[in-house]
Design a protein around this motif. Structure first.
Motif, PDB file in Angstrom:
ATOM      1  N   THR B 226       0.869  -1.381  -0.253  1.00  0.00           N
ATOM      2  CA  THR B 226       0.002  -0.070  -0.081  1.00  0.00           C
ATOM      3  C   THR B 226       0.776   1.246  -0.072  1.00  0.00           C
ATOM      4  OG1 THR B 226      -1.780  -1.022   1.176  1.00  0.00           O
ATOM      5  CG2 THR B 226      -1.889   1.290   1.143  1.00  0.00           C
ATOM      6  N   LYS B 227       1.688   1.399   0.940  1.00  0.00           N
ATOM      7  CA  LYS B 227       2.614   2.477   0.955  1.00  0.00           C
ATOM      8  C   LYS B 227       3.455   2.819  -0.439  1.00  0.00           C
ATOM      9  CE  LYS B 227       4.005   2.920   5.824  1.00  0.00           C
ATOM     10  NZ  LYS B 227       4.659   1.655   6.605  1.00  0.00           N
ATOM     11  N   GLU B 228       4.088   1.833  -0.818  1.00  0.00           N
ATOM     12  CA  GLU B 228       4.842   1.879  -2.186  1.00  0.00           C
ATOM     13  C   GLU B 228       3.708   2.549  -3.219  1.00  0.00           C
ATOM     14  OE1 GLU B 228       7.775   1.603  -2.417  1.00  0.00           O
ATOM     15  OE2 GLU B 228       7.840   1.682  -4.546  1.00  0.00           O
ATOM     16  N   MET B 229       2.572   1.909  -3.161  1.00  0.00           N
ATOM     17  CA  MET B 229       1.528   2.274  -4.330  1.00  0.00           C
ATOM     18  C   MET B 229       1.039   3.631  -4.095  1.00  0.00           C
ATOM     19  SD  MET B 229      -1.060   0.237  -6.218  1.00  0.00           S
ATOM     20  CE  MET B 229      -2.825   0.250  -6.125  1.00  0.00           C
ATOM     21  N   PHE B 230       0.933   4.008  -2.916  1.00  0.00           N
ATOM     22  CA  PHE B 230       0.256   5.428  -2.843  1.00  0.00           C
ATOM     23  C   PHE B 230       1.387   6.606  -2.921  1.00  0.00           C
ATOM     24  CE2 PHE B 230      -3.446   3.412  -1.239  1.00  0.00           C
ATOM     25  CZ  PHE B 230      -4.423   4.206  -1.736  1.00  0.00           C
ATOM     26  N   ASN B 231       2.692   6.178  -2.472  1.00  0.00           N
ATOM     27  CA  ASN B 231       3.755   7.110  -2.619  1.00  0.00           C
ATOM     28  C   ASN B 231       4.437   7.072  -4.229  1.00  0.00           C
ATOM     29  OD1 ASN B 231       3.173   7.775   0.041  1.00  0.00           O
ATOM     30  ND2 ASN B 231       4.654   6.360   0.642  1.00  0.00           N
ATOM     31  N   ASN B 232       4.305   6.161  -4.515  1.00  0.00           N
ATOM     32  CA  ASN B 232       5.132   5.907  -5.706  1.00  0.00           C
ATOM     33  C   ASN B 232       4.429   5.061  -6.843  1.00  0.00           C
ATOM     34  OD1 ASN B 232       7.403   6.288  -7.492  1.00  0.00           O
ATOM     35  ND2 ASN B 232       8.856   5.214  -6.068  1.00  0.00           N
ATOM     36  N   PRO B 233       3.142   5.463  -7.221  1.00  0.00           N
ATOM     37  CA  PRO B 233       2.781   4.573  -8.219  1.00  0.00           C
ATOM     38  C   PRO B 233       3.366   4.503  -9.414  1.00  0.00           C
ATOM     39  CG  PRO B 233       1.512   6.585  -7.904  1.00  0.00           C
ATOM     40  CD  PRO B 233       2.717   6.821  -6.844  1.00  0.00           C
ATOM     41  N   LYS B 234       3.503   3.388 -10.155  1.00  0.00           N
ATOM     42  CA  LYS B 234       4.331   2.760 -11.120  1.00  0.00           C
ATOM     43  C   LYS B 234       3.470   3.321 -12.527  1.00  0.00           C
ATOM     44  CE  LYS B 234       6.945  -0.826  -9.234  1.00  0.00           C
ATOM     45  NZ  LYS B 234       6.193  -0.888  -7.776  1.00  0.00           N
ATOM     46  N   ASP B 235       2.273   2.972 -12.424  1.00  0.00           N
ATOM     47  CA  ASP B 235       1.592   3.101 -13.768  1.00  0.00           C
ATOM     48  C   ASP B 235       0.828   4.657 -13.511  1.00  0.00           C
ATOM     49  OD1 ASP B 235      -0.077   0.989 -15.717  1.00  0.00           O
ATOM     50  OD2 ASP B 235      -0.894   2.939 -15.506  1.00  0.00           O
ATOM     51  N   GLU B 240      -2.945   9.152 -11.719  1.00  0.00           N
ATOM     52  CA  GLU B 240      -4.022   9.895 -12.164  1.00  0.00           C
ATOM     53  C   GLU B 240      -5.073   9.566 -11.188  1.00  0.00           C
ATOM     54  OE1 GLU B 240      -3.029  10.716 -16.881  1.00  0.00           O
ATOM     55  OE2 GLU B 240      -4.845   9.375 -16.128  1.00  0.00           O
ATOM     56  N   TYR B 241      -5.498   8.518 -10.925  1.00  0.00           N
ATOM     57  CA  TYR B 241      -6.589   7.864 -10.161  1.00  0.00           C
ATOM     58  C   TYR B 241      -6.405   8.441  -8.728  1.00  0.00           C
ATOM     59  CZ  TYR B 241     -10.346   5.510  -7.884  1.00  0.00           C
ATOM     60  OH  TYR B 241     -11.483   5.115  -7.150  1.00  0.00           O
ATOM     61  N   ILE B 242      -5.161   8.175  -8.124  1.00  0.00           N
ATOM     62  CA  ILE B 242      -5.016   8.668  -6.740  1.00  0.00           C
ATOM     63  C   ILE B 242      -4.882  10.243  -6.585  1.00  0.00           C
ATOM     64  CG2 ILE B 242      -3.192   8.669  -5.021  1.00  0.00           C
ATOM     65  CD1 ILE B 242      -2.378   6.003  -5.917  1.00  0.00           C
ATOM     66  N   GLU B 243      -4.280  10.736  -7.634  1.00  0.00           N
ATOM     67  CA  GLU B 243      -4.172  12.166  -7.646  1.00  0.00           C
ATOM     68  C   GLU B 243      -5.584  12.976  -7.783  1.00  0.00           C
ATOM     69  OE1 GLU B 243      -1.350  13.239 -10.182  1.00  0.00           O
ATOM     70  OE2 GLU B 243       0.281  12.877  -8.725  1.00  0.00           O
ATOM     71  N   GLY B 244      -6.287  12.290  -8.660  1.00  0.00           N
ATOM     72  CA  GLY B 244      -7.672  13.115  -9.099  1.00  0.00           C
ATOM     73  C   GLY B 244      -8.516  13.074  -8.036  1.00  0.00           C
ATOM     74  N   ILE B 245      -8.529  12.021  -7.119  1.00  0.00           N
ATOM     75  CA  ILE B 245      -9.434  12.009  -6.019  1.00  0.00           C
ATOM     76  C   ILE B 245      -8.848  13.032  -4.815  1.00  0.00           C
ATOM     77  CG2 ILE B 245     -10.248  10.563  -3.952  1.00  0.00           C
ATOM     78  CD1 ILE B 245     -11.617   9.731  -6.508  1.00  0.00           C
TER      79      ILE B 245
END
Lengths: 287, 247, 278
Positions: B226-235, B240-245
């Motif tokens: 989770t941490k990795e994905m939220f801090n450093n999304p690869k795709d 975009e999805y995380i930031e969009g929200i």
């Protein structure tokens, strides 16, 4: 263990369902079987177009054209009377009244539907027939009209419940939009609710027609049971009352006996057709 | 250890494909969140895992291994016992609280009153509902509040002692306080259960889950810690999805 | 014509039709109660029909019991089949076409006139299976008559059960049978019984199906399923049709109506119980 129980239950359910559905087929087959013997003697076309029903004559003449007409005539009169009252009440019930009042009216309609047809016939004979005889000095109050009026009361609940159900839906759907335009409620009902409910009204009519044509006891007690060409103020005969009345006296196995089954068969076919039509009308409402 | 291994899973209703070639491994005793916009197939994914999908008229291809054995080789009942699910809308049975919780144990053959009582106590405690309800277990479950009802449903899912608990947006109908209750409870559970939770609430995913999967249009876009994905999304799409929200 | 005038005519129509409906109902009940009341006494309720012609004196006790027994048999026969069929269509039938056929057949059964059912009961049960004019023949024939009524309503009741509850049950790994017996049927119990009771009322009031299959002018309280029976609607028909006794006719009609009202009332109470529970 559990799987076996599951299997047994689903098998039992399926068998019982199959059995239930087979009953209809049994009905058709058994009625047909008894009528078939008759149709070998009297061609079916002659049976339904001929005008004399005289089981005691020699040779006996058995045909039921006037009786078929009588069956239809009485029901049509019934619908003619019941339709305006039924649709009117359905509109009031579905558009005007509060929830509480609606519940009472529904209850009353249920009870009306639950009154046995013999009781209707009883009242019809004592009140309606007598009324015609006394007030209008008819030679006999037993008539197509008396039967029709009785039928109209009996089918009222069917017309009302079929119509009001659909009308309520339409009303709820459009009420807000329509009232936002400032038009009166009755204008909206006339322009939207009634046109949108026409299929339901049709379904009610067809249902009522089926009920009316199949009605036995009530009609039998007020129409005089004379197998002649029906006229509004004269006696007539319908298929159900013919069967109920004469089955007891027909000798088992005689042509008369089989002729009664044959009339039952004709009635059943007419009603099956009516109900198939009803099924498709209802289906088209649901979609 | 991976309790679930999913390979090339495709799910559809008739000709309509909902999920396409999804492969993912779920770690035992961890919380995995599944995020993504609505309609991306998250819920379908969950209902496939305990074979509820077939009940709803869907079908799937691909392989789902539960403890290294294909789930189709288990009996359907057993799979559903081992993989419990809690739906979005609380759906308590319209019985008493007690009967809600003994419904399934009785089915599995537990008739002993004491044993049933202890299951009820245990699961109510786990769902944090014990103090509110233990005085009147015969109360109709319909009289509980929304949050309580949802916790009762979680308790009910626990009565059959599952290994995996699937949760389909369990908090979407609840207020903040009830949500916090349930989140805390889930964190406690991860000692004993593997949890897969579908959520549209990204901060919830971030708060409680060890792993997160991001789905879009029936495909798995990204899966990782989770941490990795939220801090450093690869795709790029994840980002975009995380930031969009957030934005 | 202006819309205003049309509106008023429209309203007059509505008022009139509702009024007519009420007058009819009030009149029917008023008529039966007013005229029947004097005929009712203990002897009428608990006595056998007497006199010459039979029925001109005495009571209707065997007919009351006969009618109730016919109703019970009809209800048992019809509800076993109707509930099974409803469970099948809701929980086991997953082909839409079959479901449609089932519905069509049931619609057709509902349309078969009661006198034709009487004919059917007569050939199959009375003659072919040699059950004779009896409680059993009449009960089954009435059962066939109310079967579609119960089936349609029970199916509707089952379909109205919240889908998510059923799903939750399956999700616990619980089988369909267990779900049906422990969750769905207990939940729908009072609604289903309410429906069956109401249908029983219809069965009890029907005369046409039993004219040929069960009812006779006089019989004592039946001792077995194969005894012929008296029934209130048939008795009323005979009393009126043959002009035996007007006074007794009124009394019989009133008793029939009162029993049906009680049945209706029970059915309504059962229906309300469910609503309170939710």
């Amino acid at each position: 263990m559990k799987n076996i129980g599951e299997k047994i239950f689903s098998t039992v359910i399926k068998l019982l369902t199959l059995f239930s559905l087979l009953i209809l087929i049994f009905i058709v087959i058994f009625i047909f079987k008894e009528s078939f013997i008759f149709f070998r003697e009297v061609p079916i076309l002659k049976f339904i177009t001929g005008r004399t029903w005289n089981p005691l004559g020699d040779p006996n003449k058995l045909s039921i054209f006037p009786i078929i007409l009588g069956t239809i005539y009485v029901s049509l009169i019934g619908i003619l009377i019941a339709l305006p009252i039924g649709v009117g009440s359905a509109i009031v019930l579905s558009n005007y009244t509060g929830e509480r009042f609606k519940r009472y009216v529904r209850g009353i309609i249920d009870i009306l539907a639950g009154i046995p047809s013999v009781v209707y016939g009883f009242i019809g004979l004592l009140v309606l027939v007598k009324f015609f005889e006394v007030r209008f000095s008819f030679p006999s109050g037993e008539s197509v009209l008396a039967g029709g009026i009785l039928i109209s009361i009996m089918i009222l609940p069917y017309i009302i419940s079929t119509c009001s159900e659909s009308m309520e839906k339409v009303y709820k759907e459009y009420y807000q939009y329509s009232s936002a335009l400032g038009v009166s409620k009755s204008y909206m009902i006339r322009k939207i609710v009634i046109p949108e409910s026409r299929r339901a009204i049709l379904a009610g009519v067809v249902l009522a027609l089926g009920r009316g044509m199949g009605e036995t006891m009530a009609v039998m007690m007020v129409i005089g049971n004379a197998p002649i060409m029906p006229k509004l103020l004269k006696k007539c005969q319908t298929i159900p009352s013919l069967i109920a009345l004469e089955m007891g006296m027909a000798e088992v196995g005689s042509l008369h006996y089989h002729g009664l089954f044959a009339s039952g068969f004709i009635l059943m076919i007419i009603l099956l057709l009516i109900n198939i039509i009803l099924y498709f009308i209802r289906k088209s409402i649901d979609v | 250890m991976d309790i679930l291994k999913i390979k090339d899973l495709s799910v559809g209703y008739g000709d309509k494909k909902i999920l396409k070639d999804l492969s993912i491994n779920i770690k035992k005793n961890k919380i995995t969140s599944i995020i993504g916009p609505s309609g991306c197939g998250k819920s379908t994914f969950l209902t496939t895992l305990n074979l509820m999908i077939e009940e709803n008229g869907g079908n799937f291809t691909g392989e789902i291994l539960f403890e290294d054995k294909n789930i189709l080789s288990y009996r359907k009942d057993d799979i559903r016992k081992k993989i419990g699910i809690v739906f979005q809308k609380p759906a308590p049975f319209p019985f008493s609280i007690y009967k809600n919780l003994t419904y399934a144990p009785r089915y599995y053959g537990i008739k002993d009153k004491k044993e049933l009582d202890s299951i009820v106590d245990k699961t109510l405690k786990m769902a944090g509902l014990f103090h509110e309800t233990h005085e009147d277990l015969n109360m109709s479950a319909m009289k509980l509040s929304g949050g309580q009802q949802q916790r009762l449903c979680i308790a009910r899912a626990l009565t059959v002692d599952p290994e995996i608990l699937l949760l389909d947006e369990p908090c979407s109908a609840l207020d903040i306080k009830n949500t916090a209750n349930i989140e805390e409870m889930l964190l406690n559970f991860s000692k004993d259960y593997t949890i897969i939770i579908v959520t549209h609430n990204l901060s919830q995913a971030k708060r409680i889950s060890d792993y997160t999967a991001f789905m879009l249009d029936g495909e798995l876009v990204e899966f990782g810690e989770t941490k990795e994905m939220f801090n450093n999304p690869k795709d790029k799409r994840t980002k975009e999805y995380i930031e969009g929200i957030y934005g | 014509m202006s819309e205003k005038i049309k509106d008023s005519i429209f309203k007059i129509w509505l008022t009139m039709s509702t009024l007519v409906l009420f007058i009819i109902v009030v009149y029917i009940f008023g008529y039966i109660f007013k005229n029947g009341f004097d005929s009712i006494n203990l002897e009428f309720i608990f006595g056998n029909p007497k006199g010459m012609p039979l029925g001109s004196e005495g009571g209707v006790f065997p007919a009351i019991i006969g009618s109730l027994l016919l109703m019970v048999i009809a209800c048992i026969f019809a509800s076993i089949l109707a509930i099974s069929t409803a469970i099948y269509t809701v929980f086991y039938c997953n082909v839409k076409k079959i479901e449609n056929i089932v519905h069509l057949i049931i619609q057709c059964m509902a349309g078969v006139p009661s006198i034709v059912l009487g004919l059917f009961g007569y050939t199959l049960l009375v003659m072919y299976l040699k059950l004779g004019r009896s409680l059993l023949s009449g009960g089954i024939t009435l059962g066939i008559m109310i079967f579609p009524y119960i089936q349609v309503r029970v199916e509707k009741i089952l379909r109205e059960v919240d889908k998510s509850i059923i799903e939750s049950s399956y999700a616990l790994g619980v089988s369909k049978v267990y779900t049906i017996f422990k969750l769905i049927l207990p939940l729908c119990k009072s609604d289903i019984i309410s429906t069956i009771t109401l249908a029983g009322g219809f069965a009890m009031g029907a005369a046409a199906p039993i004219v040929l299959t069960a009812a006779v002018i006089f019989a004592p309280v039946p001792r077995s399923l194969s005894s012929p029976v008296m029934a209130l609607p048939f008795h009323l028909y005979i009393l009126t049709g043959e002009g035996i006794s007007l006074e007794k006719s009124y009394g019989t009609a009133l008793i029939l109506i009162v029993i049906l009202l009680i049945i209706n009332f029970i059915s309504m109470l059962l229906g309300m119980k469910r609503k309170e529970h939710n």
